[in-house]
Structures are given as C-alpha cells and as structure tokens.
Motif scaffolding. Structure first.
Motif, PDB file in Angstrom:
ATOM      1  N   LYS A   1       0.142  -6.333   9.690  1.00 28.23           N
ATOM      2  CA  LYS A   1      -0.761  -6.771   8.635  1.00 28.23           C
ATOM      3  C   LYS A   1      -1.498  -8.035   9.047  1.00 28.23           C
ATOM      4  CE  LYS A   1       1.868  -4.790   4.871  1.00 28.23           C
ATOM      5  NZ  LYS A   1       2.615  -5.020   3.654  1.00 28.23           N
TER       6      LYS A   1
ATOM      7  N   SER B   1      -2.652 -11.474   0.216  1.00 32.29           N
ATOM      8  CA  SER B   1      -2.991 -10.690  -0.972  1.00 32.29           C
ATOM      9  C   SER B   1      -1.754 -10.181  -1.704  1.00 32.29           C
ATOM     10  CB  SER B   1      -3.904  -9.525  -0.604  1.00 32.29           C
ATOM     11  OG  SER B   1      -3.183  -8.540   0.100  1.00 32.29           O
ATOM     12  N   THR B   2      -0.594 -10.175  -1.045  1.00 31.44           N
ATOM     13  CA  THR B   2       0.640  -9.712  -1.697  1.00 31.44           C
ATOM     14  C   THR B   2       1.399 -10.839  -2.381  1.00 31.44           C
ATOM     15  OG1 THR B   2       2.022 -10.010   0.276  1.00 31.44           O
ATOM     16  CG2 THR B   2       0.904  -7.880   0.026  1.00 31.44           C
ATOM     17  N   LEU B   3       0.976 -12.087  -2.171  1.00 31.15           N
ATOM     18  CA  LEU B   3       1.682 -13.230  -2.729  1.00 31.15           C
ATOM     19  C   LEU B   3       1.287 -13.478  -4.175  1.00 31.15           C
ATOM     20  CD1 LEU B   3       1.352 -15.719   0.268  1.00 31.15           C
ATOM     21  CD2 LEU B   3       3.292 -14.251  -0.296  1.00 31.15           C
ATOM     22  N   GLU B   4       2.227 -13.979  -4.944  1.00 39.18           N
ATOM     23  CA  GLU B   4       1.958 -14.379  -6.321  1.00 39.18           C
ATOM     24  C   GLU B   4       1.157 -15.675  -6.299  1.00 39.18           C
ATOM     25  OE1 GLU B   4       2.780 -12.825  -9.223  1.00 39.18           O
ATOM     26  OE2 GLU B   4       3.511 -11.163  -7.989  1.00 39.18           O
TER      27      GLU B   4
ATOM     28  N   GLU C   1      -4.102  -9.787   4.433  1.00 36.71           N
ATOM     29  CA  GLU C   1      -3.305  -8.748   3.768  1.00 36.71           C
ATOM     30  C   GLU C   1      -1.987  -9.318   3.275  1.00 36.71           C
ATOM     31  OE1 GLU C   1      -4.411  -4.507   5.764  1.00 36.71           O
ATOM     32  OE2 GLU C   1      -3.498  -5.978   7.100  1.00 36.71           O
ATOM     33  N   VAL C   2      -1.368 -10.203   4.051  1.00 37.52           N
ATOM     34  CA  VAL C   2      -0.120 -10.849   3.627  1.00 37.52           C
ATOM     35  C   VAL C   2      -0.392 -11.747   2.429  1.00 37.52           C
ATOM     36  CG1 VAL C   2       1.680 -12.480   4.299  1.00 37.52           C
ATOM     37  CG2 VAL C   2       0.933 -10.724   5.910  1.00 37.52           C
TER      38      VAL C   2
END
Length: 84
Positions: free
Chosen positions: A48, A55-58, A52-53
């Motif tokens: 990734k 975009s997965t974080l809160e 992309e990484v």
C-alpha cells in the motif's frame, strides 16, 4: 482463463499447503489470501502507498498529544486536509 484444476491440499501439522499448477504460477512469492463467501482468494501482494495507509486511519482529536506541538499543519498536508 476459465480452466479448473483439481488439486489435493497437503496437511503438515496445523498448516495446509496448496500446490499450484505451473499454468497458474504467479510472478511473485508474496501473496494476500482471504476468505470471501466460502472461497479462498489468493492475489499477488500489493504494497500500500502511504496515502492508502493514511486513508484507513481515524481522524485525530484536536486535543491529541501528538498535536500539542503544532504538527497539525504537517499532518494535514500529508493527508490533504481541508480547512474548515
């Protein structure tokens, strides 16, 4: 390619090995495997990107200790934050 192959799983202790026919060999040694609707899906591993990484974080809380030294502008620049 719609060719089907019948292969036997090889049981070694708690591990099952799947022999892949040469016609289906992948150009990599790293794969991602997951179970989806009762099927095993095997795909070449794709590393990734940093975005992309991110975009997965809160979202970070404005009072988070990491933001107390005013790193917020750097973090927002990295993940394309918009000003309110």
């Amino acid at each position: 390619m719609n060719t089907e192959y019948h292969v036997k799983l090889i049981q070694q202790g708690n591990t099952q090995t799947l022999p892949i026919p040469p016609e289906l060999n992948l150009d990599t040694t790293d794969v991602t495997i997951r179970q989806e609707n009762g099927k095993l899906i095997i795909e070449p591993y794709k590393k990734k990107s940093l975005l992309e990484v991110f975009s997965t974080l809160e979202p970070l809380d404005k009072n988070s200790p990491i933001l107390t030294k005013d790193y917020s502008s750097l973090l927002c620049y990295a993940v394309h934050c918009r000003s309110p």
